[in-house]
Structures are given as structure tokens and as C-alpha cells.
Design a protein around this motif. Sequence first.
Motif, PDB file in Angstrom:
ATOM      1  N   THR A  41       0.839  -1.195   0.000  1.00 44.05           N
ATOM      2  CA  THR A  41       0.000   0.000   0.000  1.00 44.05           C
ATOM      3  C   THR A  41       0.878   1.249   0.000  1.00 44.05           C
ATOM      4  O   THR A  41       1.858   1.308   0.732  1.00 44.05           O
ATOM      5  N   GLY A  42       0.513   2.227  -0.825  1.00 45.95           N
ATOM      6  CA  GLY A  42       1.254   3.475  -0.859  1.00 45.95           C
ATOM      7  C   GLY A  42       2.328   3.521  -1.933  1.00 45.95           C
ATOM      8  O   GLY A  42       2.903   4.579  -2.192  1.00 45.95           O
ATOM      9  N   THR A  43       2.605   2.366  -2.593  1.00 48.18           N
ATOM     10  CA  THR A  43       3.575   2.376  -3.679  1.00 48.18           C
ATOM     11  C   THR A  43       3.066   3.318  -4.778  1.00 48.18           C
ATOM     12  O   THR A  43       1.921   3.216  -5.219  1.00 48.18           O
ATOM     13  N   ALA A  44       3.930   4.255  -5.191  1.00 45.64           N
ATOM     14  CA  ALA A  44       3.493   5.256  -6.174  1.00 45.64           C
ATOM     15  C   ALA A  44       3.760   4.778  -7.592  1.00 45.64           C
ATOM     16  O   ALA A  44       4.775   4.122  -7.857  1.00 45.64           O
ATOM     17  N   CYS A  45       2.866   5.073  -8.502  1.00 49.44           N
ATOM     18  CA  CYS A  45       3.087   4.831  -9.932  1.00 49.44           C
ATOM     19  C   CYS A  45       2.366   5.936 -10.689  1.00 49.44           C
ATOM     20  O   CYS A  45       1.162   5.982 -10.756  1.00 49.44           O
ATOM     21  N   TYR A  46       3.208   6.873 -11.250  1.00 48.40           N
ATOM     22  CA  TYR A  46       2.639   8.054 -11.915  1.00 48.40           C
ATOM     23  C   TYR A  46       1.698   8.769 -10.939  1.00 48.40           C
ATOM     24  O   TYR A  46       2.077   8.998  -9.793  1.00 48.40           O
ATOM     25  N   ASP A  47       0.481   9.128 -11.377  1.00 50.01           N
ATOM     26  CA  ASP A  47      -0.390   9.848 -10.440  1.00 50.01           C
ATOM     27  C   ASP A  47      -1.268   8.900  -9.613  1.00 50.01           C
ATOM     28  O   ASP A  47      -2.182   9.347  -8.933  1.00 50.01           O
ATOM     29  N   TRP A  48      -0.976   7.621  -9.666  1.00 46.80           N
ATOM     30  CA  TRP A  48      -1.730   6.662  -8.873  1.00 46.80           C
ATOM     31  C   TRP A  48      -0.874   6.163  -7.699  1.00 46.80           C
ATOM     32  O   TRP A  48       0.340   6.299  -7.698  1.00 46.80           O
ATOM     33  N   THR A  49      -1.566   5.539  -6.727  1.00 49.08           N
ATOM     34  CA  THR A  49      -0.892   4.945  -5.578  1.00 49.08           C
ATOM     35  C   THR A  49      -1.580   3.619  -5.285  1.00 49.08           C
ATOM     36  O   THR A  49      -2.811   3.532  -5.399  1.00 49.08           O
ATOM     37  N   LEU A 209      -3.694  -9.302 -13.515  1.00 48.37           N
ATOM     38  CA  LEU A 209      -3.587  -8.003 -12.856  1.00 48.37           C
ATOM     39  C   LEU A 209      -4.914  -7.521 -12.273  1.00 48.37           C
ATOM     40  O   LEU A 209      -5.964  -7.696 -12.906  1.00 48.37           O
ATOM     41  N   PRO A 210      -4.870  -6.852 -11.121  1.00 41.30           N
ATOM     42  CA  PRO A 210      -6.028  -6.059 -10.717  1.00 41.30           C
ATOM     43  C   PRO A 210      -6.223  -4.952 -11.771  1.00 41.30           C
ATOM     44  O   PRO A 210      -5.246  -4.316 -12.176  1.00 41.30           O
ATOM     45  N   GLU A 211      -7.449  -4.775 -12.221  1.00 44.10           N
ATOM     46  CA  GLU A 211      -7.670  -3.887 -13.361  1.00 44.10           C
ATOM     47  C   GLU A 211      -7.183  -2.466 -13.069  1.00 44.10           C
ATOM     48  O   GLU A 211      -7.268  -1.984 -11.943  1.00 44.10           O
ATOM     49  N   THR A 212      -6.713  -1.782 -14.060  1.00 44.24           N
ATOM     50  CA  THR A 212      -6.235  -0.403 -14.036  1.00 44.24           C
ATOM     51  C   THR A 212      -5.011  -0.226 -13.144  1.00 44.24           C
ATOM     52  O   THR A 212      -3.899  -0.107 -13.637  1.00 44.24           O
ATOM     53  N   ILE A 213      -5.177  -0.225 -11.821  1.00 45.39           N
ATOM     54  CA  ILE A 213      -4.034   0.043 -10.949  1.00 45.39           C
ATOM     55  C   ILE A 213      -2.945  -1.006 -11.150  1.00 45.39           C
ATOM     56  O   ILE A 213      -1.755  -0.701 -11.152  1.00 45.39           O
ATOM     57  N   GLY A 214      -3.367  -2.250 -11.412  1.00 43.54           N
ATOM     58  CA  GLY A 214      -2.384  -3.312 -11.602  1.00 43.54           C
ATOM     59  C   GLY A 214      -1.560  -3.103 -12.860  1.00 43.54           C
ATOM     60  O   GLY A 214      -0.324  -3.176 -12.842  1.00 43.54           O
ATOM     61  N   SER A 215      -2.218  -2.800 -13.974  1.00 43.57           N
ATOM     62  CA  SER A 215      -1.461  -2.657 -15.211  1.00 43.57           C
ATOM     63  C   SER A 215      -0.654  -1.365 -15.206  1.00 43.57           C
ATOM     64  O   SER A 215       0.468  -1.316 -15.716  1.00 43.57           O
ATOM     65  N   ILE A 216      -1.194  -0.299 -14.588  1.00 38.60           N
ATOM     66  CA  ILE A 216      -0.429   0.953 -14.515  1.00 38.60           C
ATOM     67  C   ILE A 216       0.816   0.755 -13.656  1.00 38.60           C
ATOM     68  O   ILE A 216       1.918   1.206 -14.005  1.00 38.60           O
ATOM     69  N   LEU A 217       0.660   0.022 -12.550  1.00 34.09           N
ATOM     70  CA  LEU A 217       1.818  -0.254 -11.706  1.00 34.09           C
ATOM     71  C   LEU A 217       2.854  -1.075 -12.472  1.00 34.09           C
ATOM     72  O   LEU A 217       4.056  -0.769 -12.455  1.00 34.09           O
ATOM     73  N   TYR A 218       2.382  -2.105 -13.168  1.00 41.12           N
ATOM     74  CA  TYR A 218       3.317  -2.951 -13.923  1.00 41.12           C
ATOM     75  C   TYR A 218       4.043  -2.117 -14.982  1.00 41.12           C
ATOM     76  O   TYR A 218       5.257  -2.240 -15.170  1.00 41.12           O
ATOM     77  N   LEU A 219       3.284  -1.254 -15.658  1.00 41.67           N
ATOM     78  CA  LEU A 219       3.900  -0.405 -16.689  1.00 41.67           C
ATOM     79  C   LEU A 219       4.934   0.534 -16.073  1.00 41.67           C
ATOM     80  O   LEU A 219       5.977   0.822 -16.681  1.00 41.67           O
ATOM     81  N   SER A 220       4.651   1.028 -14.879  1.00 39.60           N
ATOM     82  CA  SER A 220       5.593   1.964 -14.255  1.00 39.60           C
ATOM     83  C   SER A 220       6.925   1.277 -13.941  1.00 39.60           C
ATOM     84  O   SER A 220       7.957   1.928 -13.866  1.00 39.60           O
ATOM     85  N   ARG A 221       6.883  -0.057 -13.732  1.00 43.96           N
ATOM     86  CA  ARG A 221       8.103  -0.782 -13.397  1.00 43.96           C
ATOM     87  C   ARG A 221       8.741  -1.438 -14.624  1.00 43.96           C
ATOM     88  O   ARG A 221       9.955  -1.532 -14.708  1.00 43.96           O
ATOM     89  N   HIS A 222       7.902  -1.912 -15.566  1.00 42.12           N
ATOM     90  CA  HIS A 222       8.425  -2.738 -16.652  1.00 42.12           C
ATOM     91  C   HIS A 222       8.036  -2.215 -18.032  1.00 42.12           C
ATOM     92  O   HIS A 222       8.196  -2.910 -19.028  1.00 42.12           O
TER      93      HIS A 222
END
Lengths: 433, 433, 433
Positions: A41-49, A209-222
Motif C-alpha cells: 500500500t502506498g507504492t506510487a506509480c505516476y499519479d496513482w498509488t 492483474l487487478p484492473e487499471t491500478i495493476g497494469s499501470i503499476l506494472y507499466l511503471s516498473r516494466h
Amino acid sequence: MLMELFDRLSLIPQGAAGPCVRETLRTLGETVPIRQREYPTGTACYDWTVPQEWSVRQAYILDGQGRRLVDYRDHPLHLVERTVPIRKVVSREELLRHLHTRPDLPDSIPYVSALGGEDWGFCLEHRRLAEFTEDLYEVVIDAELAEGTMTIGEGFIQGKTDREILLSANIWPSSLAVSGLSGPIVQTMIYRKLLERTNLKYSYRFLYLPETIGSILYLSRHGEHLRSRMAAGYVVACVGHGESYTYKKSRRGHSLADKAALHILKQSGVPYRVVDWSPIGGDERHYGSQAFDLPVGSLMRTAYADYPEYRTSLDNRTLISEVAMRQTVDLYLDVLMTIESNERYQAMQVHGQPKLDPKALYPFGGAPRIEALERLTAVYSYLLAFSDGTHDVIDIADKLNLTGKDIAEACSALEREGLLRPVSDAAERAGVL
Amino acid sequence: MLMELFDRLSLIPQGAAGPCVRETLRTLGETVPIRQREYPTGTACYDWTVPQEWSVRQAYILDGQGRRLVDYRDHPLHLVERTVPIRKVVSREELLRHLHTRPDLPDSIPYVSALGGEDWGFCLEHRRLAEFTEDLYEVVIDAELAEGTMTIGEGFIQGKTDREILLSANIWPSSLAVSGLSGPIVQTMIYRKLLERTNLKYSYRFLYLPETIGSILYLSRHGEHLRSRMAAGYVVACVGHGESYTYKKSRRGHSLADKAALHILKQSGVPYRVVDWSPIGGDERHYGSQAFDLPVGSLMRTAYADYPEYRTSLDNRTLISEVAMRQTVDLYLDVLMTIESNERYQAMQVHGQPKLDPKALYPFGGAPRIEALERLTAVYSYLLAFSDGTHDVIDIADKLNLTGKDIAEACSALEREGLLRPVSDAAERAGVL
Amino acid sequence: MLMELFDRLSLIPQGAAGPCVRETLRTLGETVPIRQREYPTGTACYDWTVPQEWSVRQAYILDGQGRRLVDYRDHPLHLVERTVPIRKVVSREELLRHLHTRPDLPDSIPYVSALGGEDWGFCLEHRRLAEFTEDLYEVVIDAELAEGTMTIGEGFIQGKTDREILLSANIWPSSLAVSGLSGPIVQTMIYRKLLERTNLKYSYRFLYLPETIGSILYLSRHGEHLRSRMAAGYVVACVGHGESYTYKKSRRGHSLADKAALHILKQSGVPYRVVDWSPIGGDERHYGSQAFDLPVGSLMRTAYADYPEYRTSLDNRTLISEVAMRQTVDLYLDVLMTIESNERYQAMQVHGQPKLDPKALYPFGGAPRIEALERLTAVYSYLLAFSDGTHDVIDIADKLNLTGKDIAEACSALEREGLLRPVSDAAERAGVL
């Protein structure tokens, strides 16, 4: 067997996001290897957390006689997603402002997430609004938002090159069937069938992936890794319902992913329609966002907005079928094998039509039949005439009204006889491009 | 008269390729000048070689009672092309492996060449297979493959420039009507009509070729000449049968040949369809091969695969007609005259619509009628407005739903009055491009 | 009210071009400010010259009994435009050569100008030709061609930038309704409505011109100004008749004028058809001539050649209606406001779908309704996903099946929140481009 998997996954309690996702991945992991990646919880990815984990113990609305008019235990959709805890007596008027229904589908419970900034809310069947005749109600929501982790599942098959093909399915929220579980189930079957193949040219990556937040997080890392390696990708969603297919193109609209999927849809004779990429739908929204613009399409059966039960409790087991999911697995495999066998060749003899050596190229026993001869001659002639460095095997198969798979053997024969040579150089074949 | 020519050509014995081709060219040469070029057996062209001449004295199948069940004298198609000599008693089983029929057309004798590496074979009507009830048959093929020459016929008309237009017809094998003799007959009539014209801007080359090997040989010797000189070309084949036209585009798909043919087909109101270039069909396969990519299309009536009798003995005199061939001659001449009169002009006054001088441009006796005036004004206006260096006369005529020929006179009037000037420079007009 | 204006303008005597035009402009000038520019006879513009003013006192044909068979006083179209003065006894045969009729519309008087170099002529109803049974007639044309001026009317609204939008209507010849007065009347109403707006981004120029010579003269003086300033333009003509619209594209075919008009036509649901630019029609012929190639289209209702009464006395008050003209005014205003609000934005967060702040972007009172939320979310998502520097607001609205106007508010909200930024730089916004 796919429906059995559906039933097993359906039994996983929906109470808390974290445990629910992990249990879903563990269950799918009995069929194929899936690695679980955890993000606190709280891991940042772009404008999402990464949000707090939301869990619900109980939630209901009581009338004056203490009857539970709406109860989360009856259906997880009764509660607006991410509703905060509350225990409060409210007027009928206030309560009604927090009740969501679908007048056009009066027997359905709508799926609502707390997008609009609302703090709490219940969803129920529209025809039941008439039951709310009293002046006061008690609302009880015993929920919790707490530190935890978000889990992403990932599978991988190493092919002969590092060029990758991505398949992506969403595993949360999972209480729906068409737009929910059909995706990860079908993806898992594709994954299993690919594991049985040897000699794959491409490497395959499978995301759960959990929809939206999951793919955005994955994209932010990979995201950069995907950008440099990906040859094609598909979001596997809405794959269990309906007789016809919908292909949603990748943002760029003419990627290899699009070309192969449209080729198979056209040549396989199934009914289908094609829609452009848009930011409404599944995780292809994020793969196709401006910064990444990944070649990710989505090969669906009846798609999101095309069935009335979408985003309601009516999107359930009765809509999907074993047959529909299996056919979709097969179609995906045809698409992937078409990409595997696709190649851009250069013909080695380009002055007039080449003389075809009957012995090497027409392996018929006894006197060949006229039609078989002519059909094979046509395939050879098209391959040699159009292998000019600009047309690939899919292009040429399309001209013949065949699939790339249908003419793969003829390609091999011509390559073996030295009449065709792949254009792609060593670097490209190594996946570097 | 065209049918009379067909009948004369049909009488030429099909026994040996060399004499048959030379006699065909001699007969056509009574109408137009045709030069015969000879190439000896063994002459190499790319991966092909001029083959030995094949001649047949007799060929038949005998049953136990000495009856000739199949006899080459009845129809030249009874023998697979280039069958080797043989005299042998064979079992029924072995014989059947060497018999070719068309079950879908049980009364036809199929045309088969020895492509599949087969050494010998007979072709016959499918319904006659039932006659082969005995255990043993004697096969007699008294044929010869011997050194000789292959003959190519060539005609030429010198125009005002060296830019060339090519017409090409195949003269061997010639026993068929639609896909055989209709081509050289129609081409010869076009040739004769062009000889009557003076002031041709383009030079015209007419080839009469044994199919495939003839055109490949010609390309191996003169391909570079054709590449540097050719403005447009057409394979004249399948021009005697059916009510509607098929235009097969040149490989590049947007050559002047394509543009002019499609323009005339569209504006003349005849029924037609358009197909892309492909390596199946006539000699356009070779003209359009990668190394040459010549702008050669094919304006046909009912085309190769579109009539069931194709490649059988049913493709005979009853399918073709004088009227169909004459109409096709006229349509080809319209196409050629459209190319002759095509030009890219630049308007000399480009600020607003030019003032049109009534005296010079409206040569009407007495008071002009309103409609005639308006029609001519429209032609002038379109020519002046769109002659901007990018549109040619065909483009502008298309916008007016007229043919290039229809507006040729208006072009001349505007050019005479100094309102239009051809864009093409001296070099291009000299044929150098 | 528009029909009242039509009736007032119809009363202006058609006798002489100069006074008639000036009186028309004065009348329209009661509604909007119009400046009159005068150009004397003989003023040169390219290959044209401002002609002498043509005025007619009387003109008629007398029979032997002194009856006026055709009389200019009955209808101004009875006389061929710019007929020279004459008084002469002519034979029936000679007279008939100077009479123009429309056999297909026997009750109409055709409109004829002396284009063909004819010196004089009368126009009349075709059915009346039967009345000319005598041998001799007297022709009296008391007309005058004299030095004078040609008048052009011009209006202007200064916007925030110097980028201009042009509206152009023809005011001479004005005796017809659909192809005549409907244009300047509708243009004047658009002009008046724009005067009521504040904060216009573009400046607006309104031209009232004698057809052809007027626009060519204006282009000869101000063409370069228009070229450097014009963002879009429309010829307002044929705007009073028929149920459906015709949009004639600008010469280049994909200008902002075309894009905005086609966008509104498509999204507004009215019936319409689209035609390419051509040199037949109204003054768009001259705006689109090669030297200027201005982005000027024409949004019409039933267009020139599409109603049979065109160019005859039947193109009169009965064909046009207040409702048709008003609807066209509204449609033009929609088009202009679409151009006003059009912008090319760049999204500021391009990694995955941005997180939308509910408080700032969803200004709903109370709990928002699901559908409203989803609809607004779709608009925001499309704007953010496609604002990539290549799509403008019209493009994005089209993808949503909405008009640019419909999503203008959402654009503003996203710009205010810093999620979108206009791409166009200061120079372009200042109108310099």
C-alpha cells in the motif's frame, strides 16, 4: 473443465482484495506456473498509488422491524466498492441518495465503484426500491481500509528469441463472469497449451492483474522492457459469451497484433466486427496510453458494452459456456501460431515465373491429381511472386484466401530448395530489432 | 471475318509445336506484318531453357479386341502435353493412374501439361472411365522430342516518339478458343486498325508468343529495352467470350495502363470487374515479375477461371463470337486513343475563373442553344481549373463523367488559344522520360 | 422576418446593375454595418475588366397588331443579360434564332446571359412559342451600356486574433430566390448573431459581391491578405430551399472549413450529401482557383443543379421558406462555434489512464447517477487519451459521436485542472501562423 475452474474460482470469498487475489492466483497456479509479485500500500506509480486493502465483514440496511433489507452477504455487489465503514440512522431521503439501481434492468444489482468521490453506498435491484416506505433506516457497514499489498501474477515462457508476446487478463474485481473470470481462465488455458509446444520463436509473458491500478503499476516498473521487446500483445477479456467476436485494435491500429488477429478472423469464417482502440474497456487502455503506445489489442467475444448485463449481477455463470471459452482458446492459438510462422521472404529468382522442380516440390505418390497440382502451384507462385521484401506470409496468405498456417509448409519447401530466403536479419531474429 | 480467321487457324495441325506456331504466324501475317524470330532448343533464359520440339505421329490406348479406346487423332487434348514415346502393355490399375478426367465436367477432355514430372498420360471424358473394364491394355505413344526452334512473332509501328505501348498474345498452345486463339486474333485486328492511323504519338509493339517460355525468353533478351521505353502494355487474352469485362491490373496497380483501361471501362458503361495482379493467368505473370515490374495489365472479357470450360475441350468455337471479339477490339482502341490523347497541362490563367473568349471557343452557327453552351463551358472550366500540373486529361474527364476522347477537342481549342500548355517536357515527349 | 426582408429586397428595380446593388446593400445595411466599395468601369483584374453598367428602360417584341408579345416590364428575365440596344423589324425566322426557352420547363422563363457572344435575345415560356405565327415582328430594346461603378459590400468583426473566417454571398443578379437572395439574407442573419457574441477568437469578414466579376476583383485586390489570414470560409448560397443539405468541399478537400462543416452535418443528424469542389457553382470557383486555393467551401441546402427550377423564373419566392433559412443560419452558427472552440491539446499525464479527481471534475450535487458519471468519464478519457498533439477537439468529439460544442465544457475543466494544455503556440494564436 473450464467451467469447473470457474466454479472453483467463484467460491473464493470476495471480502478482501489482497487474500482474494492471492487465492485466485494460487488456484490458477495449479495449472500453469505463476509468480506472485507483491506491492505494498502506498507504492506510487505516476499519479496513482497502490490503495489500502479494502475488506468487509458485514454490511446491511435495517428497517424499523430490524429486517435486513439489503445485505452484503447475499451478493458482494450490494456494496459500492471501497465504501467506508459507517453505522448510522438515516432518513429515507438521505438513504435513497446512496442507493444505486438500474431502472432498465430492474432485476439486476449494478456494479458501482466509488469513483464520484462518494463515501458510501448500496446497490440493489430497481424493483425493490418500492420496499423502502419507512421514514428511518439504520445503515451498518463494518468495513476496513488497511495497509496491505496488491498482488500481480506473472508467467513466462522463454522462446528461441527474446522478442515477446504479451497476454494480459484482469483478476480483480472477479465477481463477474463475462467481464471477470472468463479472461484469466481462457488465458490460463492458452498458457498451458503453449507450454506443450517446443520450438517457439517468440517468448511469451502472461500477466494477471487487478484492473487499471495493476497494469499501470506494472507499466511503471516494466514499461520500458515491454516497449523494447514486445512484438504483439492481447488483453484477454470478455471471452466466454456470445456467438461472434469483437476485435479491438491496438492504438496504432496496424500493428502485428492487429494484422495477425484480423487475418485469422477473416480467414476462419467466424462472425466478427472490428473496433478502433479507445480509452474505454480493459487494460488495453493503459498499454495503449500515449507514453507506451504498445501494440496490444483485444480479441473478445461479446464485448463490454455489447451485452445488457455488463456491470451488473446478471453478468454471471449463466452467460458463459465451456464451448465459447474453448473456441476462443483455439482462435487465440491460431493467431499466435500465425505470428510464429510469419516471415518476410525474398524470392531468389525474380525474372519471370521461376521454373518449379516437380520432384522436389510436388511430393505426390503416383500421378498427381490435377486440382491438387494446381492448388499447390498457386501457393508456390504467390509466395515467389510476392516475396519481394514488402509482403510477409500473412499478406500473401490473405491474397490466396488462406491462413498463414495453411501455407507454412509450402514456405518451408521453397526455403529448403533455396527459392526463398528470410529477409529479417540476425539482429531482428535475436529479438533486438 | 474474325470467326473466319479463327476457322483457318483451327485447321493448322497441332502435331508439332514448331511448324504449328510458324504456320499460325504466317496466317496472321497475311493481315499485318509479323517478323518471326527463331530460338534453337537449349537456348537458356534465367532458369528456363527452350525445350525440344515435341511432335506426335499417333497415340492411342488399345483394348483386348484391338479397339482404340482413346485416340490422339480424335482430339489433340487426349494426350498429356510433352508425353514421352512409349509402347507397353499395362494393367488396368497402372493405366488408370495415367488417365486424367474432370468429374465436374464429365463430357470434357481436360488440358494437362506434364508439370508434375509425370512421363506420360492420356486425358479423356470422365463418363468414359466406365468403359475401362478389362485387365490389360496396350498403350501406344509414337511421339518425338527433338532439337528444333521456338518461334516468336513480333510486329511494330513507329510513332512520333520512341515511347512504346506493348500488346502481347499467346499463340501456343492454340487448340483452345477463349484462352487460346481469341487473343492473337483480336490483337491482330487492333494492330491492323492502328496501321490505318497516322500521327500516333506512341510506338506500338505486338508480340505473339508461346505462353510462359516465350515471354520469359523475350524478357531475357529485350526486358531492359521494354523497361526503359514502355508507357503501357496489355496482354490480349480471353477476349472472345461473355458479356462483361474483367480488367486485371498491372503489378503496381496504378500504372497508366491501369488508369486508361479503368477510365474507359467506367465511362463506357459496360459491365466489368477489376482484379489485382496475381501470378496466375497469362503472360502478365512474367511482365509483372519482380525484376521487370512492367506496367502491363490485361483487359479481358470472361477471364480464365471464370468460365467452367476453361482448360478443357469445351473451350471451343461455340463459346466465342464475332461480336464479342469486335467489341473488344473497339474497347482496346478506345483505351489506346485515350492514352494517345492524354496529357498533363498547366492552365495559363490561374487567378479566378478565366474569361472565355466566346468567338474563339464557341464555334456555334447562329445563336447557340443554352444547354450546348453550358456543357461546353463546363468542359472548359474543368480543364482550366484542374490543369494544375497534377491532374491529367483522364483525371479531368473522369470528374466530368466523360472519356478523355470526348474532351480531346476542347483541349486542343484551349491549347490553341494559349490557355493550356502541356507540362511534359521535350525529353519526356521524346520517349526518354 | 427573413421573408419580409426578401420581399423588401425583391421590390428593388432590376433595371441597372449599379443602383440595384447599392440599394440592396443599403437595405441589408439596416441590419448590420456594411461598407460599400466602388470600382469604376474599366478597372482591370487579371483577364477581366469591370464592365459598363447595363440599364434597361424598356424592351419588347411587337407583332403586326402592335401587341407586346414579350415585355421586359413583365419580368426582368425576359431579356438576355447585357443585351445591346436595338430597334429593328425582323423575320419570324431571325426572331426565333434570338428566342430562348426551356422545353423541359415550358412555363418557365430561362435566365440567359450573353455568354456566347450573342448581341441580343429574349427569353420566354416555351409553350408561348406557338403564338409566333406571323412573318414579321418589331424588336425594341431600349437599353444602355454606360460608364459607372461596380459596388462590393463588406462587413467585419474584429476577434481576439487576426485569423479570419470569411463568409461570402452574391448580390447580383438578384432576381432569383434560391440561387439569388437567400444567400445574402442568411449571411446577414449570421452576421447579426455573431455581432451579439463577445470573446470571439477569430475575426469575421463578410463579402456581398456581384457574382464572378465581384469576387475576382476582390481577390485581385485582397487575395494575398485572405491567403495569409484565412482559417476557413464559406460561400453562402442556395440556403432557402429543400429539406436536406449539400456541402461542397473546398478545393483542397480537407481544410478546417470542410472538417468543421462535415463534423456538424454528421453529428447534427440532418440529411446531407457531400460533393467535391468543382469550377461550376458560385464564387467558391474563384476562391478555389489555383493561384489562391483558399479553404472556402459552401454549405447549401438544395444546391444549384439539384432543383429543376434553377436558372429560370420558377426559382422564386414560392421555393424558399423562413424555416429553411433560419435552420441554415443555426447550422452555420454551429459550424462557426465549432471552429471557435476547436483546439489541439496535449495531455499532461500520458502514462496509463490519468487518475481523475472526483471533486474537481465531477460537479454533481449529491450522489451522482451512474450513467451521468460514466458519460462524463468517457468524455474526459477520450480527451486525455487522444490529446496527443495530432487530434483536435473535432476529431475527438467525432470519436464520441458528439459535437465539438458538446465537449467544450469538459475541455475547459481539464485545461483548468492542468490536465490538458493547448498545443498551438502564441504565434499561431495571434493569427500569424
